[in-house]
Design a protein around this motif. Structure first.
Motif, mmCIF file in Angstrom:
data_model
loop_
_atom_site.group_PDB
_atom_site.id
_atom_site.type_symbol
_atom_site.label_atom_id
_atom_site.label_comp_id
_atom_site.label_asym_id
_atom_site.label_seq_id
_atom_site.Cartn_x
_atom_site.Cartn_y
_atom_site.Cartn_z
ATOM 1 N N ALA A 95 16.243 -21.616 -5.303
ATOM 2 C CA ALA A 95 15.742 -22.986 -5.470
ATOM 3 C C ALA A 95 16.197 -23.501 -6.826
ATOM 4 O O ALA A 95 16.130 -22.786 -7.831
ATOM 5 N N PHE A 96 16.689 -24.753 -6.856
ATOM 6 C CA PHE A 96 17.083 -25.375 -8.120
ATOM 7 C C PHE A 96 16.952 -26.879 -7.999
ATOM 8 O O PHE A 96 17.018 -27.433 -6.910
ATOM 9 N N ARG A 97 16.781 -27.515 -9.122
ATOM 10 C CA ARG A 97 16.725 -28.973 -9.163
ATOM 11 C C ARG A 97 18.138 -29.495 -9.376
ATOM 12 O O ARG A 97 18.887 -28.965 -10.176
ATOM 13 N N ALA A 98 18.483 -30.554 -8.669
ATOM 14 C CA ALA A 98 19.825 -31.124 -8.785
ATOM 15 C C ALA A 98 20.110 -31.598 -10.201
ATOM 16 O O ALA A 98 21.251 -31.547 -10.659
ATOM 17 N N ASP A 99 19.074 -32.038 -10.930
ATOM 18 C CA ASP A 99 19.279 -32.510 -12.299
ATOM 19 C C ASP A 99 19.230 -31.385 -13.328
ATOM 20 O O ASP A 99 19.394 -31.607 -14.515
ATOM 21 N N ASN A 100 19.024 -30.148 -12.883
ATOM 22 C CA ASN A 100 18.993 -28.987 -13.775
ATOM 23 C C ASN A 100 19.498 -27.751 -13.024
ATOM 24 O O ASN A 100 18.765 -26.780 -12.851
ATOM 25 N N PRO A 101 20.751 -27.781 -12.565
ATOM 26 C CA PRO A 101 21.234 -26.708 -11.683
ATOM 27 C C PRO A 101 21.457 -25.366 -12.365
ATOM 28 O O PRO A 101 21.622 -24.362 -11.687
ATOM 29 N N ALA A 102 21.431 -25.321 -13.692
ATOM 30 C CA ALA A 102 21.647 -24.049 -14.388
ATOM 31 C C ALA A 102 20.383 -23.197 -14.443
ATOM 32 O O ALA A 102 20.424 -22.062 -14.908
ATOM 33 N N ASN A 103 19.277 -23.727 -13.975
ATOM 34 C CA ASN A 103 18.017 -22.977 -13.940
ATOM 35 C C ASN A 103 17.564 -22.851 -12.495
ATOM 36 O O ASN A 103 17.105 -23.828 -11.910
ATOM 37 N N TRP A 104 17.740 -21.674 -11.942
ATOM 38 C CA TRP A 104 17.345 -21.463 -10.552
ATOM 39 C C TRP A 104 16.262 -20.401 -10.475
ATOM 40 O O TRP A 104 16.053 -19.622 -11.390
ATOM 41 N N LEU A 105 15.591 -20.400 -9.338
ATOM 42 C CA LEU A 105 14.533 -19.442 -9.052
ATOM 43 C C LEU A 105 14.862 -18.726 -7.753
ATOM 44 O O LEU A 105 15.483 -19.293 -6.872
ATOM 45 N N TRP A 106 14.436 -17.483 -7.630
ATOM 46 C CA TRP A 106 14.646 -16.682 -6.434
ATOM 47 C C TRP A 106 13.367 -16.672 -5.595
ATOM 48 O O TRP A 106 12.268 -16.714 -6.124
ATOM 49 N N ARG A 107 13.545 -16.516 -4.299
ATOM 50 C CA ARG A 107 12.380 -16.353 -3.419
ATOM 51 C C ARG A 107 11.913 -14.905 -3.416
ATOM 52 O O ARG A 107 10.734 -14.618 -3.464
ATOM 53 N N THR A 108 12.871 -13.947 -3.327
ATOM 54 C CA THR A 108 12.516 -12.524 -3.298
ATOM 55 C C THR A 108 13.020 -11.763 -4.514
ATOM 56 O O THR A 108 12.550 -10.676 -4.790
ATOM 57 N N GLY A 109 14.021 -12.293 -5.190
ATOM 58 C CA GLY A 109 14.611 -11.604 -6.342
ATOM 59 C C GLY A 109 15.750 -10.678 -5.986
ATOM 60 O O GLY A 109 16.255 -9.950 -6.845
ATOM 61 N N HIS A 110 16.218 -10.677 -4.739
ATOM 62 C CA HIS A 110 17.279 -9.758 -4.316
ATOM 63 C C HIS A 110 18.673 -10.372 -4.307
ATOM 64 O O HIS A 110 19.659 -9.652 -4.196
ATOM 65 N N GLY A 111 18.770 -11.684 -4.378
ATOM 66 C CA GLY A 111 20.079 -12.338 -4.314
ATOM 67 C C GLY A 111 20.813 -12.233 -5.631
ATOM 68 O O GLY A 111 20.315 -12.699 -6.654
ATOM 69 N N TRP A 112 21.983 -11.632 -5.648
ATOM 70 C CA TRP A 112 22.708 -11.450 -6.911
ATOM 71 C C TRP A 112 23.908 -12.386 -7.052
ATOM 72 O O TRP A 112 24.390 -12.612 -8.160
ATOM 73 N N ALA A 113 24.390 -12.981 -5.965
ATOM 74 C CA ALA A 113 25.510 -13.935 -6.070
ATOM 75 C C ALA A 113 25.611 -14.763 -4.799
ATOM 76 O O ALA A 113 25.383 -14.262 -3.695
ATOM 77 N N LEU A 114 25.962 -16.023 -4.970
ATOM 78 C CA LEU A 114 26.394 -16.847 -3.844
ATOM 79 C C LEU A 114 27.880 -16.593 -3.663
ATOM 80 O O LEU A 114 28.624 -16.529 -4.640
ATOM 81 N N GLY A 115 28.317 -16.408 -2.423
ATOM 82 C CA GLY A 115 29.727 -16.138 -2.167
ATOM 83 C C GLY A 115 30.142 -14.710 -2.480
ATOM 84 O O GLY A 115 31.318 -14.428 -2.689
#
Length: 198
Positions: A95-115
């Motif tokens: 989850a991230f805000r479009a006006d602050n994309p450098a600060n994201w949050l995880w739902r479970t904490g297991h995702g290490w990279a998109l792509g």
């Protein structure tokens, strides 16, 4: 795959309205890039979220609006009579805000990279690494966005094996170089008494 994670992503995807697409376009996400992400990956979504401890979030009607991206890994299946298909397994949601994309949050904490599949199934070409999930959307999913910058992230051993990484900006290039160098395995050095041949 956790069914609840898939169900939650479906709810978020169902929340996307024209105003979200217009905002993404205004932030540099071309129609073609958004269409490619929608065609090649599980779709993105939107929902209100509330921050939890440890960099996590939970859905909350009274929370802040956020864009939601699934963090997935593919499994490819060749059909006997039909074309090959790709099934996506959700590992996490970001989850991230479009006006602050450098600060994201995880739902479970297991995702290490998109792509991440670009690293795990590297085909010999340079790998584009972008700084934020929004940049990943701008690239139409044809990039890697490192989400987990901890020393034990699975990203570092994989990135070390790529001979050419293309960073989206100078700051990210320096940050990647420092993280990869910091996480380079060092040889284990021990001391043993020298044995003389008889």
């Amino acid at each position: 795959m956790a069914d609840w994670l898939y169900d939650e992503m479906q709810v978020a995807a169902g929340n996307i309205r024209q105003k979200h697409l217009d905002r993404l376009r205004a932030l540099g996400c071309a129609n073609a890039a958004l269409a490619k992400v929608g065609r090649d990956y599980p779709t993105f979504g939107a929902m209100r979220v509330q921050r939890r401890s440890g960099g996590l979030y939970e859905p909350c009607e009274a929370g802040n609006p956020a864009l939601i991206l699934p963090v997935c890994y593919p499994s490819h299946h060749a059909g006997l009579v039909s074309p090959a298909i790709t099934l996506w397994h959700m590992l996490d949601l970001i989850a991230f805000r479009a006006d602050n994309p450098a600060n994201w949050l995880w739902r479970t904490g297991h995702g290490w990279a998109l792509g991440a599949e670009a690293l795990e199934n590297w085909q010999g070409q340079p790998v584009l690494v972008v700084a934020t999930p929004l940049d990943w959307l701008r690239a139409g999913g044809d990039a890697v966005c490192v989400l987990d910058w901890q020393d034990d992230s699975p990203a570092w051993p994989l990135l070390r094996c790529i001979p050419k990484i293309v960073a989206s900006d100078d700051l990210l290039a320096r940050k990647l170089a420092q993280a990869i160098a910091r996480n380079t395995p060092r040889p284990r050095i021990t001391v043993e008494a020298l044995r003389h041949a008889a």
